[in-house]
Design a protein around this motif. Sequence first.
Motif, PDB file in Angstrom:
ATOM      1  N   VAL A 251       1.784 -13.318  31.965  1.00  0.00           N
ATOM      2  CA  VAL A 251       0.379 -12.917  31.834  1.00  0.00           C
ATOM      3  C   VAL A 251      -0.323 -13.339  33.106  1.00  0.00           C
ATOM      4  O   VAL A 251      -0.160 -14.455  33.576  1.00  0.00           O
ATOM      5  CB  VAL A 251      -0.279 -13.598  30.607  1.00  0.00           C
ATOM      6  N   ARG A 252      -1.115 -12.422  33.692  1.00  0.00           N
ATOM      7  CA  ARG A 252      -1.753 -12.754  34.970  1.00  0.00           C
ATOM      8  C   ARG A 252      -3.272 -12.617  34.899  1.00  0.00           C
ATOM      9  O   ARG A 252      -3.899 -12.065  35.799  1.00  0.00           O
ATOM     10  CB  ARG A 252      -1.170 -11.891  36.077  1.00  0.00           C
ATOM     11  N   ILE A 253      -3.840 -13.098  33.819  1.00  0.00           N
ATOM     12  CA  ILE A 253      -5.292 -13.244  33.733  1.00  0.00           C
ATOM     13  C   ILE A 253      -5.565 -14.697  33.380  1.00  0.00           C
ATOM     14  O   ILE A 253      -4.814 -15.320  32.640  1.00  0.00           O
ATOM     15  CB  ILE A 253      -5.952 -12.295  32.704  1.00  0.00           C
TER      16      ILE A 253
ATOM     17  N   TRP B 189       1.829 -16.922  43.843  1.00  0.00           N
ATOM     18  CA  TRP B 189       2.471 -17.845  42.914  1.00  0.00           C
ATOM     19  C   TRP B 189       2.426 -17.351  41.477  1.00  0.00           C
ATOM     20  O   TRP B 189       3.188 -17.798  40.621  1.00  0.00           O
ATOM     21  CB  TRP B 189       1.874 -19.247  43.016  1.00  0.00           C
ATOM     22  N   ALA B 190       1.554 -16.395  41.163  1.00  0.00           N
ATOM     23  CA  ALA B 190       1.411 -15.904  39.794  1.00  0.00           C
ATOM     24  C   ALA B 190       2.225 -14.648  39.515  1.00  0.00           C
ATOM     25  O   ALA B 190       2.241 -14.162  38.388  1.00  0.00           O
ATOM     26  CB  ALA B 190      -0.059 -15.625  39.505  1.00  0.00           C
TER      27      ALA B 190
END
Length: 80
Positions: free
Chosen positions: A64-66, A58-59
Amino acid sequence: MTATTEANRPGTARGTPAATDGLVTGLGATTPLGGDVSASRAALLSGGSGVSRLDTSWAEQLPVRIAGHNVVLSFTRQDD
């Protein structure tokens, strides 16, 4: 007419509570470092980080993936 002194001023130990006084009845926290106050504090003091890479599907479209995920402890309700 009575003069206001430290002994009878609202908000002091001997006076009545003032509107700005507060009362702490307990502490609570759920943070990316831990699910309660003691776990969060211990992780913070040891230099822990609650931030990690988001590797879930889903991300994938996010810029931004943090992120920091809150830790939620399961509990059992205890009736009095």
